[in-house]
Design a protein around this motif. Structure first.
Motif, PDB file in Angstrom:
ATOM      1  N   ALA A 126     -67.404  -7.065  96.581  1.00 29.57           N
ATOM      2  CA  ALA A 126     -68.509  -7.398  95.670  1.00 29.57           C
ATOM      3  C   ALA A 126     -68.038  -7.318  94.217  1.00 29.57           C
ATOM      4  N   HIS A 127     -67.249  -6.300  93.891  1.00 33.32           N
ATOM      5  CA  HIS A 127     -66.720  -6.093  92.540  1.00 33.32           C
ATOM      6  C   HIS A 127     -65.854  -7.291  92.110  1.00 33.32           C
ATOM      7  N   GLU A 128     -64.948  -7.743  92.981  1.00 39.68           N
ATOM      8  CA  GLU A 128     -64.055  -8.860  92.619  1.00 39.68           C
ATOM      9  C   GLU A 128     -64.829 -10.174  92.495  1.00 39.68           C
ATOM     10  N   ILE A 129     -65.818 -10.379  93.374  1.00 43.07           N
ATOM     11  CA  ILE A 129     -66.639 -11.585  93.263  1.00 43.07           C
ATOM     12  C   ILE A 129     -67.407 -11.557  91.935  1.00 43.07           C
ATOM     13  N   ALA A 130     -67.883 -10.375  91.547  1.00 46.98           N
ATOM     14  CA  ALA A 130     -68.594 -10.236  90.272  1.00 46.98           C
ATOM     15  C   ALA A 130     -67.669 -10.580  89.096  1.00 46.98           C
ATOM     16  N   HIS A 131     -66.392 -10.186  89.176  1.00 49.98           N
ATOM     17  CA  HIS A 131     -65.421 -10.603  88.144  1.00 49.98           C
ATOM     18  C   HIS A 131     -65.313 -12.127  88.115  1.00 49.98           C
ATOM     19  N   ALA A 132     -65.199 -12.727  89.316  1.00 44.41           N
ATOM     20  CA  ALA A 132     -65.052 -14.192  89.399  1.00 44.41           C
ATOM     21  C   ALA A 132     -66.264 -14.892  88.774  1.00 44.41           C
ATOM     22  N   TRP A 134     -67.061  -8.295  83.420  1.00 43.85           N
ATOM     23  CA  TRP A 134     -65.895  -7.478  83.112  1.00 43.85           C
ATOM     24  C   TRP A 134     -66.232  -6.002  83.355  1.00 43.85           C
ATOM     25  N   HIS A 135     -65.199  -5.131  83.260  1.00 40.49           N
ATOM     26  CA  HIS A 135     -65.385  -3.701  83.539  1.00 40.49           C
ATOM     27  C   HIS A 135     -66.317  -3.051  82.521  1.00 40.49           C
ATOM     28  N   VAL A 136     -67.224  -2.217  83.033  1.00 39.34           N
ATOM     29  CA  VAL A 136     -68.117  -1.456  82.158  1.00 39.34           C
ATOM     30  C   VAL A 136     -68.255  -0.033  82.691  1.00 39.34           C
TER      31      VAL A 136
END
Ligand SMILES: [Zn+2]
Length: 221
Positions: A175-181, A185-187
């Motif tokens: 889910a984290h990597e799809i959200a990057h795509a 960005w990191h928060v």
């Protein structure tokens, strides 16, 4: 000559994606760019996960190893972004083993800035030529190892993300990597889906909804 050609192709791929992404954020998805926090109406996000085979032709994980991560992503995206996570082609499973053999350099990839450099080389060409679809679906490749990371995405610059076996078996990394795509960005804080380590939670802030929902990958159809 091949190196120059790989570089030219990568520049073309990235430039096209910047144009397509800008058009979606400013025109097609302008409502979500401004009002995504309303989480209305429901949208769709199509994903394909290709598990690579190691040099002995063994899949690096089994499709069953990804069930937890897929269910987590489905739940999180519905709750946070009112977005349904679907397989790229409705007749198929989300995760399957890629039958085409991957070379060593693809199986052992680099994270962050190294991944951007690899996009201009043979590794980037391999990922680009094995995408499940262009611009809209996200293709996730499960590789053998990612240097200094368990997942990697170049954000809107590419249509793919990568996971290593640890990332694939962890609940929230997909889910984290799809959200990057989808442009995030990191928060901080730790409770956010975009916290960098496995200890993350799955909460998001209102403006993260605007960015996620206006991505080209998140569609009305
Ligand atoms: Zn990250």
């Amino acid at each position: 000559m091949e190196k120059i050609w790989n570089g030219i192709k990568a520049i073309t791929r990235i430039t096209t994606r910047i144009i397509v992404e800008s058009f979606h954020r400013l025109v097609i998805n302008i409502f979500d760019t401004l009002f995504g926090f309303l989480n209305w109406p429901e949208k769709k996000l199509r994903v394909k996960i290709f598990i690579l085979q190691d040099l002995q032709a063994r899949p690096v994980v089994s499709p069953g190893d990804l069930i937890t991560a897929i269910e987590y992503a489905k739940r999180s995206f519905k709750k946070n972004f009112n977005t349904r996570l679907l397989p790229h082609k409705s007749s198929q499973q989300i995760a399957e083993v890629l039958q085409r053999k991957a070379p060593y350099k693809v199986l052992y990839t680099k994270g962050s800035i190294g991944a951007l450099a690899e996009e201009f080389r043979m590794t980037g060409r391999f990922f680009a030529s094995n995408l499940s679809g262009l611009f809209y679906p996200i293709t996730v490749f499960v590789v053998l190892d990612i240097d200094h990371a368990s997942g990697c995405s170049l954000g809107p610059l590419t249509d793919y993300a990568t996971l290593d076996p640890d990332g694939a078996k962890n609940a929230s990394t997909l889910a984290h990597e799809i959200a990057h795509a989808c442009g995030l960005w990191h928060v901080r804080p730790k409770s956010n889906l975009l916290w960098r380590s496995f200890s993350r939670g799955d909460e998001v802030m209102w403006w993260q909804k605007n960015i996620f929902r206006s991505s080209r990958h998140v569609t009305y159809w």
